[in-house]
Structure formats: structure tokens, C-alpha cells
Design a protein around this motif. Sequence first.
Motif, mmCIF file in Angstrom:
data_model
loop_
_atom_site.group_PDB
_atom_site.id
_atom_site.type_symbol
_atom_site.label_atom_id
_atom_site.label_comp_id
_atom_site.label_asym_id
_atom_site.label_seq_id
_atom_site.Cartn_x
_atom_site.Cartn_y
_atom_site.Cartn_z
ATOM 1 N N GLU D 302 -13.003 -23.509 51.930
ATOM 2 C CA GLU D 302 -11.593 -23.108 52.025
ATOM 3 C C GLU D 302 -10.745 -24.289 52.496
ATOM 4 O OE1 GLU D 302 -9.755 -20.106 51.762
ATOM 5 O OE2 GLU D 302 -11.412 -19.430 50.473
ATOM 6 N N LEU D 318 -6.087 -23.809 40.433
ATOM 7 C CA LEU D 318 -7.167 -24.689 40.014
ATOM 8 C C LEU D 318 -8.134 -24.927 41.175
ATOM 9 C CD1 LEU D 318 -8.309 -26.143 37.689
ATOM 10 C CD2 LEU D 318 -6.781 -28.054 38.097
ATOM 11 N N ALA D 320 -8.900 -22.764 43.307
ATOM 12 C CA ALA D 320 -9.745 -21.571 43.331
ATOM 13 C C ALA D 320 -10.872 -21.697 42.310
ATOM 14 C CB ALA D 320 -8.917 -20.328 43.055
ATOM 15 N N VAL D 321 -10.551 -22.268 41.160
ATOM 16 C CA VAL D 321 -11.581 -22.466 40.132
ATOM 17 C C VAL D 321 -12.685 -23.370 40.681
ATOM 18 C CG1 VAL D 321 -12.057 -23.478 37.873
ATOM 19 C CG2 VAL D 321 -9.998 -22.109 38.216
ATOM 20 N N GLU D 323 -13.451 -23.919 43.754
ATOM 21 C CA GLU D 323 -14.167 -23.179 44.800
ATOM 22 C C GLU D 323 -15.228 -22.258 44.196
ATOM 23 O OE1 GLU D 323 -12.476 -20.866 48.466
ATOM 24 O OE2 GLU D 323 -10.826 -21.798 47.365
ATOM 25 N N ALA D 324 -14.821 -21.491 43.181
ATOM 26 C CA ALA D 324 -15.747 -20.548 42.547
ATOM 27 C C ALA D 324 -16.920 -21.278 41.926
ATOM 28 C CB ALA D 324 -15.007 -19.720 41.494
ATOM 29 N N MET D 325 -16.617 -22.408 41.296
ATOM 30 C CA MET D 325 -17.678 -23.201 40.668
ATOM 31 C C MET D 325 -18.689 -23.653 41.714
ATOM 32 S SD MET D 325 -17.118 -23.771 37.400
ATOM 33 C CE MET D 325 -16.027 -24.350 36.139
ATOM 34 N N VAL D 327 -19.379 -22.226 44.549
ATOM 35 C CA VAL D 327 -20.188 -21.078 44.979
ATOM 36 C C VAL D 327 -21.289 -20.811 43.951
ATOM 37 C CG1 VAL D 327 -20.169 -18.602 45.432
ATOM 38 C CG2 VAL D 327 -18.327 -20.034 46.300
#
Lengths: 306, 479, 313, 343
Positions: D302, D318, D320-321, D323-325, D327
Motif C-alpha cells: 500500500e 494503475l 492498483a493494477v 498491486e494486484a499483480m 499479490v
Amino acid sequence: MSIDAAEFMQASVRTATPLALAAYGELVVERAGVINLGLEGAMIAGAFGALVGASAGGIGAGFAMAVVAGCAATLLMAWVVLWLRADAVIAGTAVTLLALGLTGTLYRALYGAQGAALSVPTLAPVAVPGLHQLPWIGPAFFEQPLATYALYAMACGLWWWLPRTHAGLALRATGERPDAALAAGISPVTVRAWALLFGGAMGGLAGGVLVLAQVGTFAEGMSAGRGFIAIAIVVLGRWSPVGVALAALLFGSASQLQYVFQSLGWPVPYQLFLALPYVLTLLVLAGTQRRAAAPASLGAPLDTAP
Amino acid sequence: MSDHALVLRAVSKQFGAVRALAGASLTVRRGTLHAVLGENGAGKTTLMRIAFGMMAPDEGEVEIDGRPVTLSSSAAAIALGLGMVHQHFTLVPAMSAAENIALGGRGRLDLGAVAEQVRVLSARTGLAVDPDTRVDALGVGAQQRIEILKALHGNARTLILDEPTAVLTPTESEELFGWLRRFVAEGGTAVLVTHKLQEALSVADDVTVLRRGERVLTARAAEIDIVTLVRALTGEDRAPETRVRTPRSQTVGAVVAQLTDVSVRDARGVLRVHQANVTCHAGEIIGVAGVEGSGVHELLRVLAGRLTPTAGTVSLPDTVGFVPEDRLRDAVIEDFSLSENFALRGAAARRGRMPWPELRAHTARAMAAHDVRAPSPDVRAGTLSGGNQQKFVVGREMENRPALVIAENPVRGLDLRATEHVLRELAASAASGSAVVIFSTDVDELLPLADRMLVTFAGQVREVPVVRDAIARALVGAA
Amino acid sequence: ASPKDAGKSAAAAFSVALLTPGSISDQSWNGGAYDGLLRIRDSLGADISHIQTKTPAEFEENFRQYGAKGYSLVFGHGFEFQDAAARVGPSFPNTVYVTTGGTRTSANVSAMSFAFEQPSFLAGVVAASVSQSGIIGCIGGTELPPVKAGFASFAQGVHFVNPNAKVVTAYIGNWDDAGAGKEQALAQVARGVDVIYQNADAAGLGIFQAAKDSKRVYVIGSNSNQNGVAPNVTLGSVVIDLPAAFMSMAREVKSGQFTPRVHVLDTRSGVMKWIVNPALRSAIPTRALQVVDSLEQHMRAGTFTPPAATGTR
Amino acid sequence: MRARLHSRWLVMGATIAGIFAAVIVILLIGGYDTSRALAALWDGAFGSSYAVLSATLVRATPLLFVGLAVGLAFRAGVLNIGAEGQLLAGATAAVAVGLAVGALPRVLALPLALGAGAAAGAAWSGIAGWLKLRFGVLEVISTLMLNFIATYLVSWLVRGPLQEPTRVYPQTIELSPAVQMPLLLTGHRVHLGLVLAIGLAGFTWWVLTQTAIGFRVRAVGAGAAAARSAGGIDPARTTALVFLASGALAGLGGASEATGVTFALYEGISPGYGYSAIAVALLARLHPLMIIVSALLFGALEAGAAAMQRDANVPSVLAAVVEAMIVLGVLAFNHARTRGRQA
Ligand SMILES: Nc1ncnc2c1ncn2[C@@H]1O[C@H](COP(=O)(O)OP(=O)(O)OP(=O)(O)O)[C@@H](O)[C@H]1O
Ligand SMILES: Nc1ncnc2c1ncn2[C@@H]1O[C@H](COP(=O)(O)OP(=O)(O)OP(=O)(O)O)[C@@H](O)[C@H]1O
Ligand SMILES: [Mg+2]
Ligand SMILES: [Mg+2]
């Protein structure tokens, strides 16, 4: 100012439509034993796909793109969960985050920070001759956009398909006892992959309905938690097609009640109304849920070889 | 067409550090019944699962009807005319018998038609199954019958049955074998995995013995005797023990447990036990028999203090040892270590800290005392073989010398040596002054052991002489 | 400087940062602020940086980060940033913190106060003049001070024209759910509402759509000029010229003339505006347009203040 | 075996490489300075003492509390996804009590506020526990509904009974210093809550592994039928206890956030910590000590994502993208690691 029952029901069905579409997708996924927290992601992807498709090629293209985008979101989910055997809850959370971010990024790239305005055509309600004149339920159920009729078809289809086909049986067995399915020559991985794909398509469709039958444009995060509500609806509907229909309708009408109460201008804190659908759900659960049976392997990863 | 319905050649299979199969072979002649024997963990199930396409071998070949095949899934095996009855149930509890039997088909599903086929099959085989009942409402015997019908439903020409009789009553076993002989006589082929040597010798044409993942013997059943078999199985030169207990002690001990006019209703309000009266004395072994649904399990659970009756008075000692039928559900937690499983006993009343070092040492001592073969008290219970799990459970329940021991089907699925061991433990417990109650589906197991026999029928409990015929009659409610 | 290399030499150059509480693609409150930031970059050659924040914890963290990097000016876009700005301000005396809303000021902390009530009052006058039913709706995202003040003044404007008119207010509960916005609007329309004043950012898009789907229902937009969102149903917009407001603040800081205070930005300063949608001008009675014009002149001149403007923000 | 082991690592390697490549491609297509974006991601999380002590650890603190809450519940088979609502209940109660006791000395006032937070969290999850044990309502859904209800409750309270005295802003007034968590280092935002959370992680671990109560909790979670039959354990009682304890942990998380970071109650006090907590706990395989690590990872992520926005002008969507990647990448790694060990 009065409340017209028929109009209220019509609005309830309208509100319930995207929820029910997504919930039917999730129903199939959960009956196969997977919890798809990527549903919210599929929904926002579908909404964005609908915008892109409809801007380029009209409503039909919009729905097609919505389904494709929803499928794409859950394909990623299926790959991580079924092939890498990653935890479905974390993977679903990540897929949703990814979809929210990616749709936002692409939206800004394609339409600029100023957005797309209300640029896409929307489906108008179509009255079913005869039926829409039925008292009370006529307008509610038979004067809706085509998407709602598609939902009816889907509901009836599932209601028939789950108990009456071998594929439906295989799906249910996979959700209950994947090893039993495996012993009977069914590949639980394949079944779950198809189920997830279907769940993604339905989530995408639900997102498409938001754009093409309701709002007429896309906004970042416009799925606004509907994917999670759809998952709750599946539990509330006890994993049965009829139950899901009733649960979605309950949620739809509770939301409508909330809107109507606010529109009456009563001097009551609005948060009370906003909380209404959730409080009602809790009450209904307490009254009806007594030992609902989830698919036995729901949430358990596979440990058999694909 | 080849003379051989099924051939497995030099098959090896490794699970992590465990070598389940080390070049094992099996040759099954068409139109014969072939028994496969071996101790727990010898690799029988693994071999069968490979034959059925559920697992790929690391090395080795599979031939079906003389043709080499590479099976990608059980669907492929089913298509080639194989059917398998699995050792551990592969039924979906939340579905009806008909749905379970229909699983794996294609296209439309007409449950009515399936149910009709099941009834026909059921009549033909003598395996009574109600197609419309949900499996989770059925006992293990009925579930086993469904497993068998499921395998037969696919019109299999070659049937693999992995310990099918472990949960059947002697009568049911006899019916099954009768039908199997007919099946074989009509050109079918059957592979029967079993721990019951007598059974193997009397019904099979051929016998194969596996030990530590290798074939150590294949012979015509008619040409060998039980001593040869035991030697092949264990690698030891000795005869099987026929009696684990000396005749009953003549003195009747004090009353340790008593049920007076006990009645039990289940969750749906159905009366399962009706005004039962049972007295258990120190030092005796009470055999219990009863078919499914006769209330026998409820009776045993009341005796074990695990079920509160709806009516009647119960007097039980402070310590009751309980060896339940469903080991993995009711006795051990697979994800817990042996020490932790050991600590379960008395966990409800424990306060404060867990004395792990002590518990661990205690577990190790108990493992040694009760012949539980595992590397250490720290291994997961789930990694133990069924036989060792059972010895562990029995040992745990015996550890604080309970005044009353209740055992349900305590030797089901256990191999020769584990069976002997468990029965000896139970006998020793009685000898040291406990009252021991043993239920078994296989009455023959009880005869050499029991001082008294109780038989349940339709919720009534009756005492009968320890005589095979008398028990058999009481089981079906005859006088 | 391109947008992609902001912050590099932030300490040296004039650098401006913006914290928004929502997405800058909402075509409203947040989008307007981002436009302001871009204007500062283009007009003043500033290095810029933007971050979208969610919680009060993040407000403070980012204020500190920008302060530590030596940013000249940091905007917190909303009253909700004022506590964080007050807390962080003293630690970074060389950075000016400005919150759009709120009242807390200190040596290097200012607040901008937008006089929503002024154009909202005018919008109320127009709404009451156009409404046939005499029932008028307000729909907000959540009940925030500027939203509430705008609605209150709007109601005053309505009653200025039609004392018997009824004004109903509803909140969606968030700023993104356009579907809920539409349903809330339709529920109001079903109660007879025929003009809706919306202040719900992205969720407000659904309100425009509801008007498009209904007969003779009009919407009044807010924050940005939303007349183009749905030209056939939008009577006009209550506009904050955020770019102008941001520019004036940035000029003040850049020129070294910063003085901490609450900047009241109203019709007179040209930041708050009522802008009629030219496409729908004909739907508004001429008489009403004349009243609005004259009220507006009085507001500019300071001779008329809408009653709701009293009080704090 | 060797071959399968290799293929597993191969899959992981390919996945992570693929994800890394995807991140770079996305950044490149967007026209962003990739190396700067990635550097910002790292620097924002670990690049300086400030990043660690004022960003990463501050964000990890609430995640640790709620991660523990979820982890404890899941260990006992209680699918509590209501940590979000319990956190909000805890924050609310801590602020309400904190405002009332602000005049007391800190040694009294702060524990009172924290205690109130824990109690409120327990009470909020107790509703779900009661619904489950009394009516058989699945907690998966009741806790989710209670999250929404808590959100609206806070929204009302900050505009109603708890609103600041001028009655303009939807928030409470600031807590007095007596009810504010002491900072661990002056000039940095990391506060005593972190120590408390780490202590609780250790304590939870100790309780679960070393005490009879903890043993019963684990037994019920791992095999309720065996726990009842072989151990005489009452699963319902244990479950009730877990509902309360889990809610108390989450409530304490809310109290820590309110008294340590925000110092007042706002409606947006949590960006969904209670939902992230599920991922935090599961990634740690529900092990209390590992939850410290995974909370730190998510906190860092974060903080890094925020730095990408600030320092490299990567838009929030972007970020967030990315971050998701990451994870997903961690999941792939975790898969290979644990599968590798099992084999
Ligand atoms: N799924 C598995 N994972 C790991 N090891 C396994 C697995 N299945 C079997 N094994 C190993 O293979 C060996 C052979 O097991 P198998 O089940 O074939 O024995 P079996 O002869 O059928 O025993 P039983 O008489 O008890 O049924 C076991 O000792 C075990 O160590
Ligand atoms: N998950 C697992 N990991 C490691 N070993 C396993 C696992 N599952 C089973 N095994 C192995 O399987 C062997 C026995 O497996 P199985 O389930 O066939 O039990 P069993 O001995 O046949 O018991 P029973 O005779 O009661 O059926 C054990 O020796 C054990 O080592
Ligand atoms: Mg076995
Ligand atoms: Mg076996």
C-alpha cells in the motif's frame, strides 16, 4: 405522494436483475466448489466492456464485449486457482483489485479524464403482450428490458439443467466431493474451469446490464460492491436457483424500499434507510436459514491431480 | 482376444518419500475371480487405482484385454469396460443413490429411469438399495452396496473391488460372492482386494499377494493353504492366531454400567432405541450385533456417554473408552500430530497450559506400548496407515484404564497383524477388569471373543446365546 | 515539464501536489480539481503530482511525504483534509497546505471556502420556475457540509419563487454507484419530482440517465459544468471554477504573497457560477431568467446574500 | 519427483516473470517511466526510515490486528468476514469513550478507550455468533451484512450523537492527548499500536499452541466431530468464544487506528482493512506469527503504491493494477514454495 405497488415491484425487479445475473453465475461456481471473489472484478470488467463494445458497435456488441471481458477476468482467476492451486479468496480479491484498476486505466486512456458522458444507447423496457397487463405482477415482470427476460430464461434453464442433466450432476458432485467426481471419470479441474468461465460471463453480463440497461455510461467503480452482494444472495438463496431468484428479489425490493422511503422526504437519518436492505437480510436469515447446506467442498482446494 | 482381462507389469509408484509400488505385477485371467492380498500399505489400492486410470504409474505398463493402454482418467478405463469399487467411499453424501450411480454419464439425466435400472440391478445382484434415499442418511453397509452397483451400472466386464466386504454383514458378503461367481461364470472378470484370507481362498480362482509394493506370490487358490498365504503376507513363518482370548472368566464382576428403560429418538423424532436395558459387568466382553437402522449405533453411543437418551436412566463410570466406527471423523484429527490427537482425551476439562513435553513423552510411551508404527509423536495423524491409526486410537482410549470400553467395528479394514493386535488389546482390557462392549458387522469376529451377546432389532435389545445361528436369527427379528 | 517527470526536482522548482478523495474521472468535484492542477502546470510551469486517497490516515501520510519532498503547495481537496493539514503544517513550514473547504488556518495552512449557496440559490429559482408539479428533488452522494449547504440554499431559492413547493432530499451513500443514483432519481420521479439538483459525482451520472428515461424531468448539475453530460435534460450547472480557484492560490504562493486565511470564493470572485445550459434555455420561463440575472448581479455587488449562507463551513 | 519439483518451480518462475513483464508492459504502454515507477514502489515501502516508520509500519498495524482476528476465527472454522464492521465498531467505541475520559491521565484513559474498542468489536461479532448458534445463520453472510450496517451506523453517528460541536463536519472532535497512543519515535508516525499488535500476535500464537483453550479452538477448527467425540469438547461454546475473541481483536484494531492515527472518528476511517485482512491471514496460512509478515507485506504494498502515484505520477488506478499483480505473484511464489516442501 403515494406508492404504486406495481411500479414498486417493477423497480424491484429492475434493481434485482444485475444482482440475479451475477448471482446465477456465482451459484454455478459455488456448486462446483469455488468461491469467486473475482465476481466484482468480472462485473466491472463487463461494465467497461459494454461501454467499449456499445460505443463501437451498438448494444449487441456491448453485451458481447461485456461477456468477453467478464470471462477474461475469471480466466485469470481460474488459472491462478485451478492450475497454480492458489487460495481462491486471495486470488479473487486480487482479480477484483486488478479489474477495478485496469478498467479505470483503460477508461482514462480511451476517454480521457473527462469521461465518456452518457454516450451509449440503452435498452428500453419491452412489454410482453398480454402478460404485462396482469395486475400487480404484470409491469413488474413483463415490462422490463430484454436483459431481464434473458435472466428468466437463464433461471429456468439452470433450474432445469442442474437436476436434469448429467453435466449438472457432474457440477454438483464436483462441489460436494471432487474425489467422487474424479472416480466417476469427471475432471474436477475442468468442471471448475467451465464453471468459473460461466460465472465470469454472467458477472460480465451483469456489468453490461448496469451500463446498457441502466446508466448509459461507465464510471470507475460503478459495480459498487454488487459482486459481493451477489455472493451473499447465493448464500441467502441457499444455493438453489429458486432461492437465488427470491433472494435477489428480496434484495432488489429492500433497495427499492430504501429509495422510496428517502423520496418521501421523512425526517429520518438517511443512513437508516441505506442500512435497510442489510438489516432486512439479517432478519430474513434469522427466520429462515436454520442449517442451510453449502456445497460440502466449497472453498476447499483440490489436491487431486488435474 | 487375449486370455488376460487385465495385466499390470512392473508398476512403480512413489509418493514423496514413500515407495508405494516397487515393480509390482498382476495378471488377471479372463473369466476368473482374482484375489489380491497384502498388509496395510502394501500397495494394493495404489495398484488398483493405476489400473483404473485414476493415477499414472511412474513406471510400468497396463494392458486391458491384451492391449497396452495409457489411461488418462477413470473415464477412459470405464470406456474400456472396467469398473471399480473403491476402498474409501467415493459417494456424494448429499445426493441420492440414483444420482450417485448416474454420475459420469452424458446428456439428459432421467433419474426415474436410473432408479428403475438400479432396482433391476439390485434385484439381480441381491444388493438391496433404495435409489431415492440420500446417501448421508444411509449406513456404511448400504453405502458399500451403492458403490458396487455404481461399478456395475457402467456394464463393466472387469470389476475391481477394493475391500468390498469390510463393511458388509456375513449374509451380504455371501450374496455378493454368490453374485460375483455368477458374474465370472458368465464371462466377467473380477479382482477382489481383501484382508480376509479365508474369504480369498474360498471364493477366488487365483490369489496374488503384495508385500511392500512387490508381488511376492501368485497362485491358484486351490493349490495353496492359509499358512502359505500368511508367510507370503508377513514374510514371517507362522500360523495365524485363531483365538486371541482364553475362555471367559467364570466370576461375574461388579456392575460398571447400566442402562434402564433407555429410549432414543433421532433429530427427526423417529424412535431409534426403545426401552433398552443393558448391564455391563467388570471383566466381561459383550458382543453386540445389529443391522443398520436397528438402533445399534445409538445404543452404543448412549453407552459411551456420547448421546443423551430421550428417556430412561443411564449410569456410567467416570472413564469410558470409545473406539468409534468412523475413525477419521470421530476419533482422530488428520491435521493434528499424534501428540495432539493424544491430548484430545480430557481436553474439555483441561485448564491453563498444555503440558506438551509430558504429553509428547506420554504419547511416545503409548505408541510403543500399543505397537503404533510412526516415526515420532510429531507426525500428522493423517500420514499414518489406517491400521496404525486404529492402533493409536485403541491405545489412546486404553491409556487411562477405562472401566468401560465401547468399540464399534474396531478391526474393519485392518490387516491380519493389526486385527490380532487390536483384538488382543480389547481382550487384555477385559482381563484387567474393564467391561468391554464390541460391536461388529461380522458376527464371526465376535464369536470367539464374546462372553455375552446382545442383538438389536428395530430398536429393541435382546440377549442371545453366543451361538452363530441364534444371533443370525435375532438379527432379522426371528425368535 | 511533462506530467511524467514531476517531483524529480521538486525542491528546486515550483511544485504543486493534489490529494483527491475520489477518482479524477468523475466529471465533477475531483475531475475539476485535477483540471486545476493541470492548469497550474501549463500556466505556471509547475511540477505536479496527484494522489487519490481513501482514509484520514492517508491524508496525513501524504501531506507529510509532500512536505518532506519540499513541495511548494499541496491541495487537500475537501474539508475532510483540514485536520490533517493542521497537524502536518507546523512540521513543514516551507510548504503551503490548502484545503478546499474547512476553516482551519495556521502559518502555512489556508482554506478555500466555496460559496455554494449563491449559485445553488439561483438554481433553486430556476428549478421552481420550471417545475410543474411543485415537487423538487435533491440527491447527494453523502451528506457533506458543502453538499448540505448547497441543498439548503437551493431549497431557499425554490421557495423564493414558489413558497408552496416541496423539496425532498436523498443521499446515495457513496459517490460511485451510478446505478443507485438512477434508481434514487426514478424513485423521486415516481413521487412527482420533475427537477432534480444532483451533487453525487460519478454516481450522479445515473441521475442524468433517469431524467433522460423519464418524460419532462430535468436535472441541475454541480461542481463542474455538466451541461454537456445530458444536454437535453440539463437545465444548467452550479459550477465551481476550480481551475480558477486553484490558479489564484498557486499564483499567490508562487509570488511569495501567501497569507494564511479562509479564502471565500463566491460569485463575486467568479469562482462560483450558475451556468444555464444554452440548449435548454427555452425551457426556462423568460421571467425566471430575468430574476436569476438580477439576483446574480446583486450577489456580485454584495447587495444580496442568500439566507442559507449564514453559518459556518 | 525431481522432474515434477522442477516443473513446479518452473511454473512459478514463469508466472512471476510473466507478471513482472506485464507490469512493465502496462507501465510502458501508459508512457510512464518504468524504472522510476518501480523505484518509487520500493522506496515508498522500504526506501527510507521515513517510508518504513511512517508509512509501511503505520499501514501494517491495523492490518495486523484484523489479520489476527480473521486468522484466529478461520483457525476455529469460523468464517468471519466481518472484521471490517468489528473494526468500525471498535474505532467508534474507542472514540466515544475516549472523548468521555479525555480528562483522565493517560494510563487510565488510553486503556479505557482501547478496552471499549475491544468490547465493542466483540459485541459486534457476538451478534453474528448469536445468530449462528441460535438460528443457524451462516456467519459468512451475517458478518458481511453487519459490515454494511456498521458503515452506515458510523456515518450516522458522526452526523448525530458524536458530531463535533459546531455540527458542520461529519466527524468527532479530536481526542485529547491522554487518549492518543504514544508514538514510538518522535518525528515518525509509528505508534504503540504496532507493539500491541505484535504482542497480540505472539500472545495469540502462545494461546493457540500452549494453552488448553487454544488447543480446543484448534481442535474444533480442524475436526469438530472428533473434538466432540474424542475430546468431549463443546464446539458451540468454543465457537462462541472465538466469535468474541476475533471481534475483540478487530475492534482493538479499530481502536488502535482511532487513537494512534486519526485521533477522531470519520466515516472513511477504514479503506477496507477488514477485507484485506482475509488475504493477509490466508497468505500467512493462518499462522499468527506469519501474519506479522504478511501484514507487513500488504502494508508495504500500500505504501509503495502510494509512492508510485506521488513520485512517478502513476495514476491510482494503475497503481492498483501493479498491486494486484504483485499479490498474484506472491501467490504463485507461495504455491511453489509450499508445494515444493510437501513433496
Ligand atoms: N495419496 C497418497 N499420498 C502419499 N502416499 C500414499 C498415498 N496413497 C498411498 N500412499 C502410500 O502408498 C502405500 C501403499 O498404499 P495403498 O493404499 O496402496 O496400500 P494398501 O495395500 O491399499 O493398504 P490397505 O490394505 O490398508 O488398503 C502406503 O503405505 C502409503 O505410504
Ligand atoms: N496425505 C498423505 N500424506 C502422506 N502419506 C499418506 C497420505 N495419505 C495417505 N498416506 C499414506 O497412506 C497409507 C495408507 O493409506 P490408506 O488411506 O490406504 O490407509 P490404509 O492403511 O489403507 O488404512 P485402512 O486399512 O484402514 O484402509 C499410509 O501408510 C500413509 O503413509
Ligand atoms: Mg487401506
Ligand atoms: Mg487399500
